[in-house]
Design a protein around this motif. Structure first.
Motif, PDB file in Angstrom:
ATOM      1  N   THR A  10     -24.506  -1.941  -5.938  1.00  0.00           N
ATOM      2  CA  THR A  10     -25.547  -1.737  -6.948  1.00  0.00           C
ATOM      3  C   THR A  10     -26.895  -1.362  -6.347  1.00  0.00           C
ATOM      4  O   THR A  10     -27.868  -1.257  -7.076  1.00  0.00           O
ATOM      5  CB  THR A  10     -25.716  -3.018  -7.784  1.00  0.00           C
ATOM      6  N   ARG A  11     -26.994  -1.172  -5.053  1.00  0.00           N
ATOM      7  CA  ARG A  11     -28.215  -0.784  -4.359  1.00  0.00           C
ATOM      8  C   ARG A  11     -29.302  -1.855  -4.509  1.00  0.00           C
ATOM      9  O   ARG A  11     -29.367  -2.591  -5.482  1.00  0.00           O
ATOM     10  CB  ARG A  11     -28.782   0.544  -4.850  1.00  0.00           C
ATOM     11  N   LEU A  12     -30.162  -1.931  -3.513  1.00  0.00           N
ATOM     12  CA  LEU A  12     -31.301  -2.841  -3.549  1.00  0.00           C
ATOM     13  C   LEU A  12     -32.451  -2.202  -4.320  1.00  0.00           C
ATOM     14  O   LEU A  12     -32.460  -0.997  -4.582  1.00  0.00           O
ATOM     15  CB  LEU A  12     -31.752  -3.164  -2.121  1.00  0.00           C
ATOM     16  N   ALA A  13     -33.434  -3.023  -4.646  1.00  0.00           N
ATOM     17  CA  ALA A  13     -34.621  -2.504  -5.313  1.00  0.00           C
ATOM     18  C   ALA A  13     -35.338  -1.523  -4.392  1.00  0.00           C
ATOM     19  O   ALA A  13     -35.258  -1.621  -3.162  1.00  0.00           O
ATOM     20  CB  ALA A  13     -35.547  -3.644  -5.709  1.00  0.00           C
ATOM     21  N   LEU A  14     -36.059  -0.586  -4.996  1.00  0.00           N
ATOM     22  CA  LEU A  14     -36.726   0.445  -4.211  1.00  0.00           C
ATOM     23  C   LEU A  14     -37.732  -0.159  -3.237  1.00  0.00           C
ATOM     24  O   LEU A  14     -37.840   0.288  -2.084  1.00  0.00           O
ATOM     25  CB  LEU A  14     -37.423   1.437  -5.148  1.00  0.00           C
ATOM     26  N   LEU A  15     -38.466  -1.177  -3.666  1.00  0.00           N
ATOM     27  CA  LEU A  15     -39.446  -1.809  -2.775  1.00  0.00           C
ATOM     28  C   LEU A  15     -38.756  -2.474  -1.592  1.00  0.00           C
ATOM     29  O   LEU A  15     -39.244  -2.398  -0.453  1.00  0.00           O
ATOM     30  CB  LEU A  15     -40.270  -2.838  -3.557  1.00  0.00           C
ATOM     31  N   ALA A  16     -37.612  -3.111  -1.820  1.00  0.00           N
ATOM     32  CA  ALA A  16     -36.859  -3.729  -0.728  1.00  0.00           C
ATOM     33  C   ALA A  16     -36.343  -2.656   0.230  1.00  0.00           C
ATOM     34  O   ALA A  16     -36.372  -2.838   1.460  1.00  0.00           O
ATOM     35  CB  ALA A  16     -35.692  -4.544  -1.279  1.00  0.00           C
ATOM     36  N   GLN A  17     -35.889  -1.532  -0.293  1.00  0.00           N
ATOM     37  CA  GLN A  17     -35.429  -0.446   0.581  1.00  0.00           C
ATOM     38  C   GLN A  17     -36.568   0.112   1.416  1.00  0.00           C
ATOM     39  O   GLN A  17     -36.385   0.437   2.595  1.00  0.00           O
ATOM     40  CB  GLN A  17     -34.805   0.674  -0.263  1.00  0.00           C
ATOM     41  N   ALA A  18     -37.762   0.221   0.816  1.00  0.00           N
ATOM     42  CA  ALA A  18     -38.919   0.690   1.580  1.00  0.00           C
ATOM     43  C   ALA A  18     -39.257  -0.281   2.710  1.00  0.00           C
ATOM     44  O   ALA A  18     -39.603   0.126   3.830  1.00  0.00           O
ATOM     45  CB  ALA A  18     -40.115   0.866   0.648  1.00  0.00           C
ATOM     46  N   GLY A  19     -39.142  -1.593   2.436  1.00  0.00           N
ATOM     47  CA  GLY A  19     -39.383  -2.578   3.483  1.00  0.00           C
ATOM     48  C   GLY A  19     -38.372  -2.482   4.608  1.00  0.00           C
ATOM     49  O   GLY A  19     -38.728  -2.591   5.792  1.00  0.00           O
TER      50      GLY A  19
ATOM     51  N   PRO B 285     -34.341  -8.109  10.525  1.00  0.00           N
ATOM     52  CA  PRO B 285     -34.333  -7.885   9.062  1.00  0.00           C
ATOM     53  C   PRO B 285     -33.943  -6.458   8.697  1.00  0.00           C
ATOM     54  O   PRO B 285     -33.334  -6.234   7.631  1.00  0.00           O
ATOM     55  CB  PRO B 285     -35.781  -8.188   8.657  1.00  0.00           C
ATOM     56  N   ALA B 286     -34.284  -5.480   9.559  1.00  0.00           N
ATOM     57  CA  ALA B 286     -33.891  -4.104   9.264  1.00  0.00           C
ATOM     58  C   ALA B 286     -32.378  -3.956   9.263  1.00  0.00           C
ATOM     59  O   ALA B 286     -31.796  -3.308   8.366  1.00  0.00           O
ATOM     60  CB  ALA B 286     -34.514  -3.161  10.290  1.00  0.00           C
ATOM     61  N   GLN B 287     -31.723  -4.574  10.232  1.00  0.00           N
ATOM     62  CA  GLN B 287     -30.263  -4.457  10.312  1.00  0.00           C
ATOM     63  C   GLN B 287     -29.592  -5.197   9.162  1.00  0.00           C
ATOM     64  O   GLN B 287     -28.616  -4.701   8.569  1.00  0.00           O
ATOM     65  CB  GLN B 287     -29.782  -4.996  11.655  1.00  0.00           C
ATOM     66  N   ILE B 288     -30.117  -6.361   8.842  1.00  0.00           N
ATOM     67  CA  ILE B 288     -29.555  -7.108   7.706  1.00  0.00           C
ATOM     68  C   ILE B 288     -29.709  -6.308   6.415  1.00  0.00           C
ATOM     69  O   ILE B 288     -28.787  -6.227   5.589  1.00  0.00           O
ATOM     70  CB  ILE B 288     -30.234  -8.489   7.598  1.00  0.00           C
ATOM     71  N   GLY B 289     -30.882  -5.706   6.227  1.00  0.00           N
ATOM     72  CA  GLY B 289     -31.105  -4.911   5.022  1.00  0.00           C
ATOM     73  C   GLY B 289     -30.222  -3.683   4.956  1.00  0.00           C
ATOM     74  O   GLY B 289     -29.713  -3.320   3.882  1.00  0.00           O
ATOM     75  N   LEU B 290     -30.008  -3.022   6.082  1.00  0.00           N
ATOM     76  CA  LEU B 290     -29.153  -1.833   6.098  1.00  0.00           C
ATOM     77  C   LEU B 290     -27.709  -2.190   5.765  1.00  0.00           C
ATOM     78  O   LEU B 290     -27.033  -1.460   5.011  1.00  0.00           O
ATOM     79  CB  LEU B 290     -29.234  -1.151   7.466  1.00  0.00           C
ATOM     80  N   TYR B 291     -27.217  -3.285   6.315  1.00  0.00           N
ATOM     81  CA  TYR B 291     -25.851  -3.691   5.976  1.00  0.00           C
ATOM     82  C   TYR B 291     -25.760  -4.144   4.518  1.00  0.00           C
ATOM     83  O   TYR B 291     -24.715  -3.977   3.873  1.00  0.00           O
ATOM     84  CB  TYR B 291     -25.379  -4.792   6.920  1.00  0.00           C
ATOM     85  N   ALA B 292     -26.855  -4.719   4.005  1.00  0.00           N
ATOM     86  CA  ALA B 292     -26.856  -5.075   2.586  1.00  0.00           C
ATOM     87  C   ALA B 292     -26.760  -3.824   1.713  1.00  0.00           C
ATOM     88  O   ALA B 292     -26.078  -3.819   0.677  1.00  0.00           O
ATOM     89  CB  ALA B 292     -28.126  -5.858   2.248  1.00  0.00           C
ATOM     90  N   LEU B 293     -27.430  -2.755   2.143  1.00  0.00           N
ATOM     91  CA  LEU B 293     -27.314  -1.489   1.419  1.00  0.00           C
ATOM     92  C   LEU B 293     -25.882  -0.951   1.459  1.00  0.00           C
ATOM     93  O   LEU B 293     -25.360  -0.436   0.463  1.00  0.00           O
ATOM     94  CB  LEU B 293     -28.262  -0.457   2.018  1.00  0.00           C
ATOM     95  N   ALA B 294     -25.258  -1.028   2.643  1.00  0.00           N
ATOM     96  CA  ALA B 294     -23.901  -0.495   2.783  1.00  0.00           C
ATOM     97  C   ALA B 294     -22.876  -1.334   2.029  1.00  0.00           C
ATOM     98  O   ALA B 294     -21.847  -0.805   1.578  1.00  0.00           O
ATOM     99  CB  ALA B 294     -23.535  -0.427   4.264  1.00  0.00           C
ATOM    100  N   LEU B 295     -23.138  -2.642   1.882  1.00  0.00           N
ATOM    101  CA  LEU B 295     -22.155  -3.530   1.247  1.00  0.00           C
ATOM    102  C   LEU B 295     -22.380  -3.706  -0.248  1.00  0.00           C
ATOM    103  O   LEU B 295     -21.454  -4.089  -0.968  1.00  0.00           O
ATOM    104  CB  LEU B 295     -22.205  -4.913   1.919  1.00  0.00           C
ATOM    105  N   ASN B 296     -23.592  -3.460  -0.727  1.00  0.00           N
ATOM    106  CA  ASN B 296     -23.931  -3.732  -2.122  1.00  0.00           C
ATOM    107  C   ASN B 296     -23.735  -2.480  -2.964  1.00  0.00           C
ATOM    108  O   ASN B 296     -24.448  -1.491  -2.799  1.00  0.00           O
ATOM    109  CB  ASN B 296     -25.390  -4.191  -2.213  1.00  0.00           C
TER     110      ASN B 296
END
Length: 445
Positions: A188-197, A175-186
């Protein structure tokens, strides 16, 4: 590249990812200190892997782009390359960590294939259209991580307890890798709570993986240096009771996993003949040196023990092919027969040629009594004393002890099992009984 750039970070996001990068950097610094302290190849591999994990988090979270806006294009290229290259390093490290070359052909082939795919696929992603380059790079890295997770779980089923920790680390990395790539591809940025997770999952995964790598490296160092407190006070190996329990548990797992392995017995003949020259302290030194040499070839994942004073046993719970039995038997026998220097009673150093023999018994899914397996392995080792290579195993058809270099092992475990009689018989020896004297030779070093 014309891919849309992510939105700018808020001050809170900057603080979050700066803290995460600092925490991960501390883990890398600890790995660097351990590498300088131990000076082992495994420790340097661990450092390289953790450094790449730190770079992956640092690049994909977007923090460098906030600090150096003018370097957006080079950073975008680095984002595409870092994932597959880090995954390739992880596959190589996992292959060594799991001892894939010894225990399982599927592990070895899968990890090698993923390494080659990531090494070649990473640069090829740069040739794709800008909107596809990073997603394909992410798919390569996540696919590699999924394979390592699957093989770590498979290793736990083969008796490797430390592999549970590696599997947990991979499970958190996913999930960490999926979230990091979501940050790089999105953009509009993810929500702050999702980034903390995502940041917390990345930190926990790196810490757990680093702990498992350190534990395996420590296990290997202790095996090589002989400084671990085990059960046998002299050789630092498991004692006979512990080895019997491990063989029993391995046989139970074998009924579930349907895997093949081997049991190795190493006998030292007539050690009492050396007592007048070297005494008990010198004889204990011989036992210690034999144990270290043996474990260098059998590896840390294969339990080794001192069954009784002059008999060592090694449980090779899984092996990737029957021919590896021949290779390992010859290597161990050749290594243990090399001269060793010990201190004589007079204080001078003398050179001793140990009189040893190696016996190997094939372990299949067919259940056998542990006492019978140990008896067979010792009987084969006794027969190997009269053979040139000093390594023997039971012929699967005749049940006669033959040199391992002449054993008909077949091309697969199925062929070897089909050649083995279904009704167990007592092992026979094809060689005359070895003479009782004249086997130990020593000369001044």
């Amino acid at each position: 590249m014309n891919a849309a750039a992510p939105a700018l970070m808020t001050s809170t996001e900057m603080m979050l990812w700066s803290a995460a990068a600092g925490a991960l950097g501390l883990v890398v610094l600890l790995a660097l200190a351990d590498a300088f302290y131990s000076r082992s190849r495994a420790a340097w591999h661990t450092l390289a892997y953790l450094a790449f994990c730190w770079l992956v988090v640092l690049l994909l979270c977007g923090l460098p782009g906030e600090l150096w806006p003018a370097a957006i294009e080079p950073l975008r290229i680095a984002q595409i390359l870092i994932g597959p290259f880090g995954a390739a390093i992880g596959s190589v490290g996992a292959s060594e960590w799991l001892s894939a070359h010894q225990r399982d052909r599927l592990m070895k082939v899968s990890l090698l294939a993923m390494t080659l795919v990531c090494i070649t696929g990473g640069p090829l992603c740069l040739l794709l259209p800008p909107q596809w380059a990073l997603p394909v790079s992410a798919a390569l890295a996540i696919a590699n991580l999924s394979v390592v997770l699957w093989l770590s779980v498979r290793a736990t089923q083969l008796g490797d307890r430390l592999a549970w920790g590696l599997a947990l680390g991979c499970l958190l990395t996913l999930p960490a890798q999926i979230g990091l790539y979501a940050l790089a591809l999105n953009p509009t940025r993810l929500a702050l709570l999702a980034q903390a997770g995502v940041a917390l999952a990345a930190l926990l995964s790196v810490v757990i993986t680093a702990a498992m790598l350190w534990l395996r490296n420590r296990q290997i160092r202790q095996m090589m240096d002989g400084d671990v407190s085990r059960r046998d006070p002299i050789t630092q190996l498991y004692d006979g009771v512990a080895m019997v329990q491990k063989i029993i548990r391995a046989q139970r797992r074998r009924l579930r996993t349907r895997r093949d392995g081997a049991l190795m017995a190493v006998l030292l003949f007539e050690p009492e003949a050396l007592l007048p020259q070297i005494g008990q302290a010198g004889l204990n030194d011989i036992y210690i040196q034999l144990a270290r040499r043996m474990q260098r070839h059998t590896g840390a994942v294969n339990p080794a023990g001192r069954y009784y004073d002059r008999c060592f046993v090694v449980l090779l719970e899984t092996m990737h092919s029957p021919r590896w039995i021949r290779t390992l038997g010859l290597r161990v026998a050749s290594s243990l027969r090399r001269p060793m220097d010990v201190t004589a009673l007079g204080g001078q150093r003398i050179r001793v040629n140990p009189d040893i023999a190696v016996g190997i018994v094939h372990l299949s899914v067919a259940g056998k009594d542990v006492a019978q397996l140990l008896h067979e392995a010792q009987s084969v080792a006794q027969a190997a004393r009269a053979m040139r290579s000093r390594a023997a195993m039971l012929d699967p058809e005749t049940r006669i002890a033959v040199p391992v270099e002449h054993a008909e092992l077949g091309s697969s475990w199925r062929a070897l099992r089909n050649a083995t009689p279904q009704t167990p018989t007592r092992p026979k020896t094809s060689s005359p009984k070895a003479p009782r004297a004249g086997r130990h030779r020593h000369k001044p070093a």
